[in-house]
Design a protein around this motif. Sequence first.
Motif, mmCIF file in Angstrom:
data_model
loop_
_atom_site.group_PDB
_atom_site.id
_atom_site.type_symbol
_atom_site.label_atom_id
_atom_site.label_comp_id
_atom_site.label_asym_id
_atom_site.label_seq_id
_atom_site.Cartn_x
_atom_site.Cartn_y
_atom_site.Cartn_z
ATOM 1 N N PRO A 55 0.841 -1.365 -0.207
ATOM 2 C CA PRO A 55 0.061 -0.041 0.127
ATOM 3 C C PRO A 55 1.022 1.351 -0.036
ATOM 4 N N ALA A 56 0.489 2.157 -0.695
ATOM 5 C CA ALA A 56 1.230 3.696 -0.584
ATOM 6 C C ALA A 56 1.332 4.121 0.806
ATOM 7 N N PRO A 57 2.588 4.379 0.857
ATOM 8 C CA PRO A 57 3.070 5.183 2.235
ATOM 9 C C PRO A 57 2.478 6.587 2.113
ATOM 10 N N ASP A 58 2.839 7.329 3.262
ATOM 11 C CA ASP A 58 2.356 8.727 3.493
ATOM 12 C C ASP A 58 2.682 9.577 2.396
ATOM 13 N N PHE A 59 4.020 9.372 1.746
ATOM 14 C CA PHE A 59 4.383 10.366 0.861
ATOM 15 C C PHE A 59 4.806 9.388 -0.530
ATOM 16 N N VAL A 60 4.515 9.884 -1.632
ATOM 17 C CA VAL A 60 4.630 9.271 -2.982
ATOM 18 C C VAL A 60 5.187 10.027 -4.050
ATOM 19 N N ASP A 77 10.371 16.194 0.334
ATOM 20 C CA ASP A 77 9.062 16.912 0.303
ATOM 21 C C ASP A 77 9.126 18.089 -0.768
ATOM 22 N N GLU A 78 10.479 18.831 -0.830
ATOM 23 C CA GLU A 78 10.563 19.738 -1.595
ATOM 24 C C GLU A 78 10.318 19.669 -3.339
ATOM 25 N N SER A 79 10.588 18.397 -3.527
ATOM 26 C CA SER A 79 10.199 18.052 -4.915
ATOM 27 C C SER A 79 8.825 18.261 -5.452
ATOM 28 N N PRO A 80 8.608 18.828 -6.680
ATOM 29 C CA PRO A 80 7.328 19.051 -7.217
ATOM 30 C C PRO A 80 6.335 17.919 -7.252
ATOM 31 N N ASN A 81 7.135 16.562 -7.681
ATOM 32 C CA ASN A 81 6.415 15.665 -7.889
ATOM 33 C C ASN A 81 6.104 14.799 -6.545
ATOM 34 N N CYS A 82 6.314 15.234 -5.269
ATOM 35 C CA CYS A 82 5.878 14.464 -4.010
ATOM 36 C C CYS A 82 4.841 15.054 -3.626
ATOM 37 N N PHE A 83 3.767 13.866 -3.547
ATOM 38 C CA PHE A 83 2.488 14.030 -3.056
ATOM 39 C C PHE A 83 2.226 13.196 -1.913
ATOM 40 N N ILE A 84 0.846 13.302 -1.606
ATOM 41 C CA ILE A 84 0.317 12.468 -0.405
ATOM 42 C C ILE A 84 -0.132 11.209 -1.010
ATOM 43 N N GLY A 85 0.262 10.034 -0.574
ATOM 44 C CA GLY A 85 -0.394 8.765 -0.732
ATOM 45 C C GLY A 85 -1.312 8.305 0.095
ATOM 46 N N GLY A 86 -1.308 7.534 1.374
ATOM 47 C CA GLY A 86 -2.246 7.371 2.388
ATOM 48 C C GLY A 86 -2.817 6.015 2.590
ATOM 49 N N SER A 87 -2.423 5.111 1.686
ATOM 50 C CA SER A 87 -3.381 3.862 1.827
ATOM 51 C C SER A 87 -2.878 3.167 3.280
ATOM 52 N N GLU A 88 -1.668 3.567 3.619
ATOM 53 C CA GLU A 88 -1.280 2.804 4.919
ATOM 54 C C GLU A 88 -2.048 3.180 5.638
ATOM 55 N N GLN A 233 1.184 14.995 12.011
ATOM 56 C CA GLN A 233 1.892 16.308 12.169
ATOM 57 C C GLN A 233 2.732 16.633 10.718
ATOM 58 N N ARG A 234 3.566 15.720 10.583
ATOM 59 C CA ARG A 234 4.393 15.461 9.342
ATOM 60 C C ARG A 234 3.604 15.666 7.820
ATOM 61 N N VAL A 235 2.621 14.946 7.894
ATOM 62 C CA VAL A 235 1.732 15.093 6.779
ATOM 63 C C VAL A 235 1.134 16.319 6.652
ATOM 64 N N TYR A 236 0.385 16.844 7.753
ATOM 65 C CA TYR A 236 -0.286 17.874 7.580
ATOM 66 C C TYR A 236 0.700 19.189 7.309
ATOM 67 N N ASN A 237 1.680 19.091 7.684
ATOM 68 C CA ASN A 237 2.784 20.335 7.618
ATOM 69 C C ASN A 237 3.504 20.251 6.377
ATOM 70 N N SER A 238 3.501 19.175 5.318
ATOM 71 C CA SER A 238 4.201 19.207 4.263
ATOM 72 C C SER A 238 3.828 19.833 3.195
ATOM 73 N N LEU A 239 4.633 20.289 2.283
ATOM 74 C CA LEU A 239 4.280 20.852 1.001
ATOM 75 C C LEU A 239 3.480 19.905 0.177
ATOM 76 N N ALA A 240 3.794 18.472 0.411
ATOM 77 C CA ALA A 240 3.096 17.508 -0.491
ATOM 78 C C ALA A 240 1.546 17.762 -0.095
ATOM 79 N N PHE A 241 1.311 17.928 1.196
ATOM 80 C CA PHE A 241 -0.176 18.190 1.503
ATOM 81 C C PHE A 241 -0.578 19.260 0.806
ATOM 82 N N GLN A 242 0.131 20.620 0.830
ATOM 83 C CA GLN A 242 -0.314 21.737 0.097
ATOM 84 C C GLN A 242 -0.647 21.536 -1.296
#
Length: 264
Positions: A55-60, A77-88, A233-242
Motif C-alpha cells: 500500500p502507498a505510504p504517506d508520501f509518494v 518533500d521539496e520535490s514538485p512530484n512529491c504528493f500524499i499517498g495514504g493507503s497505509e 503532523q508531518r503529513v499536515y505540515n508538508s509541502l506535499a499536502f499543500q
Amino acid sequence: MLCLSGSFTEFFNANRCRALDIRLSIKSSMEEMMFDLLVIMGRGIRRQRSDVWIPAPDFVELDEEDKNIVNHAGLPDESPNCFIGGSELNLLAGLELCRKYPFKLAVCAFGGQPYYLKQVDGPTESEIMSQELCRLAAESNVSLPTLEIWTKDLPDKVPANTSRELENIFELALKKELARLAIVTVTVHFPRTIVFARHHLSRPAFKDLRAHFFASEQVLLMADASIYLNRIQRVYNSLAFQRNAGLESLGLTAFLEGRYELKY
C-alpha cells in the motif's frame, strides 16, 4: 469550529492544525454509531520489488504527465512530484474502526485497475490492501468482518477513480442489503470523497443508503495520539499536502462548475 469559507486550499490550511484538537464529545458520539459496511478507500499501491506490491505510504512520487504513482521511495518533500499517498493510513484507521464496530462486511479500494497498474499488468489495489489489512489484523489480534475483494479478473466499466470506486461500493451495499456505511480516507482526499458520494447518493437507486465519513488521521489520533501524532503532523505540515490540496481544489471547482466528467 472549522473554517468553511474560501477555497478548498484555504480550508485545508486553516483546519489542518485544528484537526489535531480531538474532543471527547466527538469520540463519544462516534462510539454510539452502528455500521454494516466498512469502506477503506484506495490511495494507491507501490511496487516494492518485481513481485511484491505494498500500500502507498504517506508520501509518494507522481509522474508529471498523468499523476500516476512512480515506484520510487524517499523523494524529498521539496520535490514538485512529491504528493500524499495514504493507503497505509487508511488501512490503519480501518483496523481501528474494526476494534470499535461489529461490521458485517469490509472492502478496500473497491474497483478495477487505474492506468498505472494496467500499464505493468499489476494487481488491483483491492487485492494488495485487503492482503495487508489481514496481515495487520493478525499482528494486532483484531477480528475482521468478511472481506469483499475486487480481483484482477473482474471487469470494470472504466479505469478506477474515486467516483467509480464509490459507485461500485454503493452497488455492492444494495446487493448485500447493507444500508449503513462507514467510509474512511485521508484528510486530503476527504472533500472529494464526500462530494462524489453525495452526488451518487442523490440518485433514486441509492436513496436508502446512509454513509458516515471518517478522516483516517482523526481516527488514529483518537486511538492513540502518542503513536500517531508526529507522523500526522508531518503529513499536515508538508509541502506535499499543500500540493494535493491545490489539485483537489482545482478538481472540485471543475466538478461544481460542471466541467468535470464523471465516467460511469
